[in-house]
Design a protein around this motif. Sequence first.
Motif, PDB file in Angstrom:
ATOM      1  N   THR A 610       9.164 -47.803  85.297  1.00  0.00           N
ATOM      2  CA  THR A 610       9.792 -46.472  84.930  1.00  0.00           C
ATOM      3  C   THR A 610       8.937 -45.334  84.461  1.00  0.00           C
ATOM      4  N   ASP A 611       7.641 -45.627  83.995  1.00  0.00           N
ATOM      5  CA  ASP A 611       6.728 -44.567  83.872  1.00  0.00           C
ATOM      6  C   ASP A 611       6.241 -44.031  85.245  1.00  0.00           C
ATOM      7  N   ASP A 612       6.069 -45.058  86.178  1.00  0.00           N
ATOM      8  CA  ASP A 612       5.617 -44.675  87.554  1.00  0.00           C
ATOM      9  C   ASP A 612       6.700 -43.638  88.174  1.00  0.00           C
ATOM     10  N   LEU A 613       7.974 -44.083  88.043  1.00  0.00           N
ATOM     11  CA  LEU A 613       8.850 -43.045  88.654  1.00  0.00           C
ATOM     12  C   LEU A 613       8.834 -41.808  87.919  1.00  0.00           C
ATOM     13  N   ILE A 626      18.147 -43.128  87.592  1.00  0.00           N
ATOM     14  CA  ILE A 626      18.925 -43.856  86.622  1.00  0.00           C
ATOM     15  C   ILE A 626      19.071 -45.078  87.172  1.00  0.00           C
ATOM     16  N   GLY A 627      19.728 -46.054  86.198  1.00  0.00           N
ATOM     17  CA  GLY A 627      19.880 -47.567  86.494  1.00  0.00           C
ATOM     18  C   GLY A 627      19.567 -48.210  85.365  1.00  0.00           C
ATOM     19  N   GLU A 628      19.940 -49.618  85.431  1.00  0.00           N
ATOM     20  CA  GLU A 628      19.956 -50.539  84.373  1.00  0.00           C
ATOM     21  C   GLU A 628      18.474 -50.719  83.820  1.00  0.00           C
ATOM     22  N   THR A 629      17.560 -50.962  84.525  1.00  0.00           N
ATOM     23  CA  THR A 629      16.278 -51.127  84.357  1.00  0.00           C
ATOM     24  C   THR A 629      15.708 -49.855  83.824  1.00  0.00           C
ATOM     25  N   ILE A 630      15.994 -48.684  84.244  1.00  0.00           N
ATOM     26  CA  ILE A 630      15.601 -47.515  83.374  1.00  0.00           C
ATOM     27  C   ILE A 630      16.182 -47.458  82.037  1.00  0.00           C
ATOM     28  N   VAL A 631      17.042 -47.680  81.969  1.00  0.00           N
ATOM     29  CA  VAL A 631      17.722 -47.764  80.465  1.00  0.00           C
ATOM     30  C   VAL A 631      17.058 -48.915  79.586  1.00  0.00           C
ATOM     31  N   PHE A 632      16.917 -50.029  80.237  1.00  0.00           N
ATOM     32  CA  PHE A 632      16.268 -51.207  79.576  1.00  0.00           C
ATOM     33  C   PHE A 632      14.893 -50.682  79.021  1.00  0.00           C
ATOM     34  N   ALA A 633      14.130 -50.285  80.102  1.00  0.00           N
ATOM     35  CA  ALA A 633      12.613 -49.680  79.723  1.00  0.00           C
ATOM     36  C   ALA A 633      12.590 -48.881  78.505  1.00  0.00           C
ATOM     37  N   GLU A 634      13.651 -47.595  78.684  1.00  0.00           N
ATOM     38  CA  GLU A 634      13.562 -46.889  77.450  1.00  0.00           C
ATOM     39  C   GLU A 634      13.967 -47.151  76.112  1.00  0.00           C
TER      40      GLU A 634
END
Length: 794
Positions: A610-613, A626-634
């Motif tokens: 997520t930080d890389d993006l 956006i996306g489930e992985t982005i949400v999980f990371a935050e």
Amino acid sequence: MKKVYQKFIDFIIKWSVQKPWLMLGMIILITVPAAYLLKDIKVDTNLIKLLPKHAKAAVATRELEAMVGDGGHFIVLFEGNDRGKLVQAVEYTAAEMKKIDALQNVYYKWPTEFLQKYRYSLLPTEYLDKMYEQLIQWEAKVNPFVDNMLDDEDEVETHGDKEDKQDLQILIQQYQHMSEYHESADGKIFGILAPTSKGVTNIGSIKTIKERIQKITLAASEKYGVWSGITGNHQNKLNEYDIIMYDLNQSSIIAGILILLVLLISYRAISPIIVTIFPLLIGLVWAFALVPHFVGPLNLITAFLLLILFGMGIDYAIHIVKRFQLESNNVSVEQALRETYHSTGVAVGLSGLTTGLSLSILALSDFRGFSEFGIISAMAIFTVLLAMYLALPVFVVLFSRFKGMHKQPLVMKKVYIPKKLTTITMGALTLVAVVYAVFNMQFDYNLANMNFDNQKVVNVQELKQKQGKVYSNSMGVAAILLAPNLEEVDNLKSQLYQAKEKDSTSLIGRIRSIRDYSPSEADYEEKLFLIQDIKEQVSGQWTERIEDESQKEMIADFLSWDPPTEPPTVDEIPDILKANYVSRNGTGHYLVTVNPSEERKDGRNAMAFTDDLYNVKMAGDIKGPIGETIVFAEVLSLVISEGWWIAIATLSGVILLVFLNNRSFKKTVVVLIPLMAGMMLTFGLFSLFGFKLTFFNMVVIPALLGMGVDGGIHYVQRWFETGKHTDNTQKELFEPLSLAIITTMLGYSGMMFANHSGISSIGNFAVIGLGLIWFATLIFLPGVLKMFERKNKN
């Protein structure tokens, strides 16, 4: 303040004694409308419900939801030995499903003409590279005179590489055995893919769609004599929701039975149990009636709060009822109530305020798992306290009139207080425990370890295996970005690839877009060049020595196919292929999907990805990610960054409130001994047995800090009231304090058996923590006070 409290409680007791039915009627008049509002309580299991509204992922998701949807889909599967019957079942079901407005489309046929024409030119460039490398490895195995320059033993294969190989294998098999229908290689399983028309986050809506599809599939299954099943990521959401609701019901039943059993053993009568429970339930109804309007839907963490708060709130009623039974041995009901509320009532109020205010500190957190837990818990604690002062006296009076409140023995005859050496040893072990925890406590970053156990869902593994024979099982994406046109798509892909090449530690992995099917002229020329290299590679005589039939078939298929000289245009691409790469609301935006090169369920990888993006400087009008992985990371970042300062702030609040009440540093330290010793032992034991903190059970830490001080407050206050006589205090309070802590533990105990591992981790942590706080309150603290008692006598 003390005088105001005494006047208030004397007024309530007077009215409860003189006008009990009027008081009860007023309470019912408030409670019935509140109970009606409980129907508005909902549960939202989406991870995004744990993020603050201003979080990047939350803002982007709200903005882009209409364009992207949630990638939600249902997959209908049919199985049988008669292909003709399967085809009929699929055709019938697809026609009926197309009548469901909530479905964006119904896909059950492959665009065979398009796929036959473009075939291997539709593979991403990196897949063609991998295909070429694979052929070199095949040649090296059958030709002893060729060195395998690509076989580097030191090279580590990433998770992304493994996923790419699996996808490449599936695509090659599909091109070799191209079928008109979505079917398995043996023709015994057929599938229908049905994405929903927009993001469906409401479980009720998903259930309604599922029920309509199920009705159709069951009719088709019965009509044509074939097996049918429904899967897909929407079905996964329903499975998770059903598991959580099952866990909630099961936990409530288990905890409820155990609490009632413990109360029955302690009270040895039904009436005191009713007097204890009913005011508590009234207070909880008042609180949860406010939840839909002040908080909204419950989230994954707060879904079990009613059960937890029942266990927490019952403490206050137990202390008051037990003390009333003790006082009523020698005086009237009214006088016994006055004595109870002037003494124990004060301690109950202080412990309740301490717990409520400490939990309200959680409201400052951006992580809604913390903040909503704190808001709801604080509201409930305060309304339960209110019920303890308004409703409990009425129930005591009414049941006393019917001789239902039997008297309590004055004190226990014998209790255990540790010797001085034992107490010192316990203190030393406590210090060792906290030191051990500092060096060994771990945080679990793996999302897979914080999910529900799908093994408990009937046929879920069977359905997954059947789905894998028709569709790829890795249909989800980690992150989605949106570009307004093809030029911006090209620019975005270029920026992402540059970021990958510039930073060797970047976790940006597979990048997919509409350009995989409709490449630019330059990209298509590169693909043609690679395809020509592959054709030359498989034209060698070494292929004659290959024995594997599937490899022979792939080589023959590749040699028999010639790529078109021009790439397909976007308009030529069939809907099923471009559906995941164009916006769903007709705005003309294109989706670019990105997956990490490492396992995304590992939270550290998710956060790094997520930080890389976020660090990619995207030119143009690019929206997302956006996306489930982005949400999980935050979510994970919030928990890690806020968890400890929330715990420190909660502890500071507890210390301040205790000090303001006692106005004595020494007394404050003594009151806090059980809490601090219990927490130290909890972390030490947790670390010793290999338990880990998660973003679920982290919320237990401030909850334990708020609850754990109750025993110390009651014990120390009564110790001073008995003239610092530890034995008398222990004999009087051992049973009520044990009962209070055990019932709180039982409120959490049902969660230990939850199928959702995140929920069960809350139960495990809370039960262990409360058990050790019980030990510190009723074993360690009396030992410490006994030492003070001896010192004062000397």
